[in-house]
Every structure is written in structure tokens, then in C-alpha cells.
Design a protein around this motif. Structure first.
Motif, PDB file in Angstrom:
ATOM      1  N   GLU A  71       0.825  -1.206   0.000  1.00 13.51           N
ATOM      2  CA  GLU A  71       0.000   0.000   0.000  1.00 13.51           C
ATOM      3  C   GLU A  71       0.865   1.265   0.000  1.00 13.51           C
ATOM      4  OE1 GLU A  71      -0.719   0.333   4.838  1.00 13.51           O
ATOM      5  OE2 GLU A  71      -2.330  -0.379   3.527  1.00 13.51           O
ATOM      6  N   ILE A 115       0.188   1.718  -6.188  1.00 10.77           N
ATOM      7  CA  ILE A 115      -0.894   2.696  -5.995  1.00 10.77           C
ATOM      8  C   ILE A 115      -1.490   3.103  -7.329  1.00 10.77           C
ATOM      9  CG2 ILE A 115      -1.399   5.045  -5.224  1.00 10.77           C
ATOM     10  CD1 ILE A 115       0.711   4.566  -2.994  1.00 10.77           C
ATOM     11  N   ALA A 164      -2.611  -1.856  -4.765  1.00 13.06           N
ATOM     12  CA  ALA A 164      -1.925  -1.588  -3.489  1.00 13.06           C
ATOM     13  C   ALA A 164      -2.449  -2.497  -2.386  1.00 13.06           C
ATOM     14  CB  ALA A 164      -2.088  -0.121  -3.112  1.00 13.06           C
TER      15      ALA A 164
END
Length: 490
Positions: A391, A397, A402
Motif C-alpha cells: 500500500e 498505488i 496496493a
């Protein structure tokens, strides 16, 4: 059983899956006279009913999932329409495109005598082959490699023969004629095959229930890996029942059936249009003359560290002997079987099992090499864990991926890698860096000092190395440096 004074071949290989193909190739490459015997399609399970068709199906299912999620990225698409015959056509075309790599023509061109028929050992040096086209051929060999593979387990449960079920082998032929996926699909078995196919058919439109007898999915992995996979499957609408055992089957209306499952709270009956048995695979040992030669012990073929059976010139490789039923392990063992079979009386090599990478092609993927926490704890091996969550990774992302993590086990106080586990996008590719590092004795400091392209998923490996470095920074030196820099400021 007297040993012949002369032999027709240096080597006979029985089975043309991964282990058999590689064994025969190596023998031909060193100019040995080698015959490869296969009664079914060349390429074995991996090409025809395993790795290739399942990954082709998984790709189709992933595309369907991506279409449903397109709005997350500002692209509005209607609900995808699944043309299941076209999906199965992609599976078939994928197999056909790879078939030439494993074909009779290719291996004949490499110098291998390929015989299509059913092989049986008559004595430790003689193989009788019932030819597919009729008749038989009898050959003697100085060495024999058994590479007959494994087959799906079908448990002798009450009523199982009265219902329609498929295995990872029979699924492809059965489903080739379907116009649409089964509406109610029950999968028994929460290992790699069960999880992969449960997710794939769920994405293609089936209402899937996955039943696993163990307390969690993928029981060989760490609990947090199992949790991540179960969470991903549940988020896609798959019902996951762990700690739950199938006890009986009964025919249902039309062509379906019912399965009774039980757990600590009692029994439940599940209806299905189609049942998939993914309960593991057992060595394929019957019908090859192994019983008559006394090579089987309680139905299993045992080998030593050099892959030799009780007759040292008869060796075995691949899923037939394990301990890992991976295509890449079968290829790995094949080198040892071929070399030990051809040259073992001069020099022999024990199989290296120290680094065996593994992957489960669910979404997010799971991959690992070396020790898991579960195994290290069970074996009393001290370790330190460093974890990096995806993440926080820039590429993950922007890709909308993520989720997952990279976890590395190291020797306490040192950067030497004991094992690595990755859950996330392309984990099966990312794990390769850790495999190479462990193979060549490279620690996390070396990974940290290696430039990784930005932005890539591969940066996660460098980030976990950075996390280890921060946790093991020399605090005494840092305090001295703080005083040093304060002094320089005046």
C-alpha cells in the motif's frame, strides 16, 4: 533376472511430461542412445491439463475482472458478457501454440527415439511397449527413468460416483462443449489448484463455494497469506468454508448433485451444478510393472538422494516421487536423473532442494522461496522478520494494486536471507530476485545497493531491504555522528 551383456539403449525414459522430456533431451545432448515412451499426448499434465490450460483460463477471468473494475480508472464499461466457448477456445489455442515445443517431431529432431505406447517393465533392464498403433516393441536399457507423473485424488466417499464431478484433468474436456459456466459450482480443496480455479470460475460468472478441510486455505503458507487469499476470494463473492469436510454426495435434480459438509457446528448440504475435486495428486504407479519388481512400498515408489530406486539403474523424477509437485521441480530433478542414470557409476549427484520457488496464481498472486515463518518456528530455526506493505509502493498505488506485502526472514542480526514470501501483483515474477540472491549468497544490503527502476513493482524488494537496514542501523555510530555534526555547526 540376469543383466544383459549388451543393451539396445543407454537410457529409456517412461513418460513425456516435464521430467521425461528434459531427461530425454539431456541424454540426447550428450550423445546417448535414448528412447522416450509416452502413451498419451506429449507434454504431459502441465501442457494438456495443468499449468497451460489453467493459466489461459485465469487470464480470461482476469480480463473479465478488469472490465468490471474499469470505472475505478475513469473508464465506464458495461458488464462483460462471457462467451464461454470463446474462453475455452483461447485455452485450446494456447495449448496448440505451445505443443510444438514438446512434440514428437521436435524431440526426434533432437536425437530422441520417441515411441508412442504403453510401457511396462518386464525385468529391471527390459521394457515392453504396447504400441498405440498396435503390436509391441521390447527394448533393453542400461538405465531407466520413470517419469509417469501423478493423478488427481478421488476420495472413496459415499455417493461420489453418483454425481457429476470433474478433476483438474477431466475439467477441460468436459467444459469444452459448454455454452456457459455452471451456475452453482462447488470446489473441494483449498490448495493452489482449488483456489486458482475457484477464483477463475467466479470471475467468469459461476456462483462458487470453496470447501477446505484444514482451518485455512493454502495451509502450507503462513496464516497471513491464507488470510489475504481468503479475503480476496470473499470480496469477489466466493463463499469460503474452511475447517469443513465433505462427508457424502447425492444426485440432484437434472444433472447436478448435493454434497453434505460438516464442521464443528454441524452439517450443511450444498447444491451444485458442477463439482470440482481439487484434493491433491497422488503418484501414478500402477500398470508399469513396478509392483511385480517389488519397487512399491505401500503403494509408493521410494528413491534415495540420487533419485535411484532399489535398483540403482532405475531412477524416478517429477511428480511421481515429489516431494514438490511443480513443473519446474520436475525439470530440475530431470537433470539429476539423467546424469546419475548415464554416469552414476562414475560420478553421481544428490538433488539440491535448498531453493525451491513456489507460486499460486490467484489474484493477488502468492509466491515464496525458502523458509516461511510457520516452518521456521516448527523447526526451531531463529529468524528476524522484515515486512513491507504494498500500500506504500508508488507503482502499486497507480496500478490500483496496493494490496499485499513482501516479507523476508533473515538470520538474527545479519542480512542473510532465509526465506521470502510475496503477496501481490506479479508476485511470481518478483520472487525471482530473492531466488537469485539466496542462490548466490547475496544479502539484503546487496539488494538495497542495487538500482531498481522507478516506478516498478520490483522496488518493493528494495524497500523491504531498506526496512531491514533501518531496523539494524548502528545506534552507537549514529549518536556519535549526531555529536560530530553538532560540533561542525559551531
Amino acid at each position: 533376472m540376469s543383466k544383459p551383456k549388451k543393451f539396445d539403449r543407454n537410457l529409456i525414459v517412461i513418460g513425456a511430461g516435464s521430467a521425461g522430456l528434459v531427461s530425454a533431451y539431456i541424454a540426447a545432448a550428450v550423445k546417448a542412445s535414448v528412447t522416450l515412451v509416452e502413451s498419451g499426448p506429449m507434454g504431459g499434465d502441465c501442457l494438456n491439463t495443468g499449468c497451460v490450460p489453467s493459466k489461459a483460463l485465469i487470464k480470461c477471468a482476469r480480463v473479465a475482472r478488469q472490465a468490471r473494475e474499469a470505472e475505478r480508472f475513469g473508464v465506464r464499461l458495461p458488464e462483460p458478457e462471457i462467451d464461454f466457448p470463446a474462453v475455452m477456445r483461447h485455452v485450446r489455442v494456447s495449448i496448440e501454440a505451445i505443443e510444438p515445443h514438446d512434440s514428437v517431431e521436435r524431440y526426434t529432431g533432437l536425437g530422441v527415439d520417441v515411441v508412442q505406447g504403453r510401457a511396462q517393465l518386464v525385468d529391471p533392464w527390459t521394457v515392453r511397449i504396447q504400441l498405440n498403433g498396435g503390436g509391441e516393441q521390447v527394448l533393453t536399457a542400461r538405465a531407466i527413468i520413470l517419469a509417469t507423473g501423478a493423478e488427481p485424488v478421488v476420495p472413496p466417499l459415499p455417493g461420489i460416483d453418483e454425481v457429476r464431478y470433474v478433476t483438474s484433468e477431466t475439467l477441460w474436456e468436459r467444459f469444452a462443449g459448454l455454452e456457459r459456466v455452471p451456475e452453482k459450482f462447488v470446489v473441494l480443496g483449498g490448495g493452489a489448484i482449488g483456489c486458482e480455479l475457484a477464483q477463475a470460475f467466479g470471475r467468469l460468472g459461476s456462483n462458487v463455494t470453496l470447501v477446505e478441510m484444514a482451518p485455512r486455505l493454502l495451509p502450507a503458507e503462513d496464516a497471513e497469506v491464507s488470510d489475504a487469499v481468503e479475503e480476496a476470494l470473499a470480496a469477489e463473492g466466493i463463499t469460503v468454508l474452511t475447517g469443513c469436510k465433505a462427508t457424502a454426495f447425492a444426485p440432484g435434480e437434472r444433472d447436478g448433485g448435493r454434497v453434505t459438509v460438516s464442521d464443528s457446528s454441524g452439517e450443511t448440504e450444498l447444491e451444485f451444478d458442477q463439482l470440482l475435486l481439487a484434493l491433491g495428486r497422488r503418484p501414478r504407479v500402477t500398470g508399469f510393472g513396478l509392483e511385480e519388481l517389488g519397487l512399491l512400498d505401500d503403494g509408493r515408489l521410494h528413491t534415495d538422494d540420487f533419485l535411484r530406486t532399489e535398483f540403482s539403474h532405475i531412477l524416478a523424477a517429477g511428480d511421481l516421487v515429489g516431494p514438490y509437485q511443480f513443473t519446474h521441480m520436475a525439470s530440475h530433478q530431470a537433470w539429476y536423473a539423467a546424469v546419475n542414470g548415464l554416469f552414476g557409476d562414475l560420478k553421481k549427484f544428490s538433488v539440491d532442494y535448498s531453493l525451491v520457488p513456489r507460486a499460486v496464481f490467484v489474484d493477488p498472486e502468492v509466491a515464496g522461496v525458502g523458509l516461511t515463518e510457520h516452518r521456521a518456528s516448527a523447526e526451531g530455526i531463529p529468524y528476524t522478520v522484515t515486512r513491507y506493505d504494498l500500500e506504500d509502493l508508488d507503482r502499486a498505488i497507480v496500478e490500483g494494486a496496493a494490496r499485499g506485502f513482501v516479507k523476508v526472514l533473515t538470520v538474527p542480526g545479519k542480512d542473510r536471507i532465509l526465506g521470502a514470501t510475496i503477496v501481490g501483483e506479479n508476485a511470481g515474477e518478483l520472487i525471482a530476485e530473492f531466488v537469485v540472491a539466496m542462490k548466490h549468497g547475496l544479502g539484503l544490503n546487496k539488494l538495497l545497493g542495487t538500482i531498481h527502476i522507478y516506478p516498478t513493482m520490483m522496488e518493493a524488494n528494495r524497500s523491504v531491504a531498506g526496512g531491514w537496514k533501518r531496523a539494524h542501523a548502528p545506534q552507537g555510530v549514529l549518536r556519535w555522528l549526531e555529536r560530530f555534526h553538532r560540533w561542525r555547526r559551531g
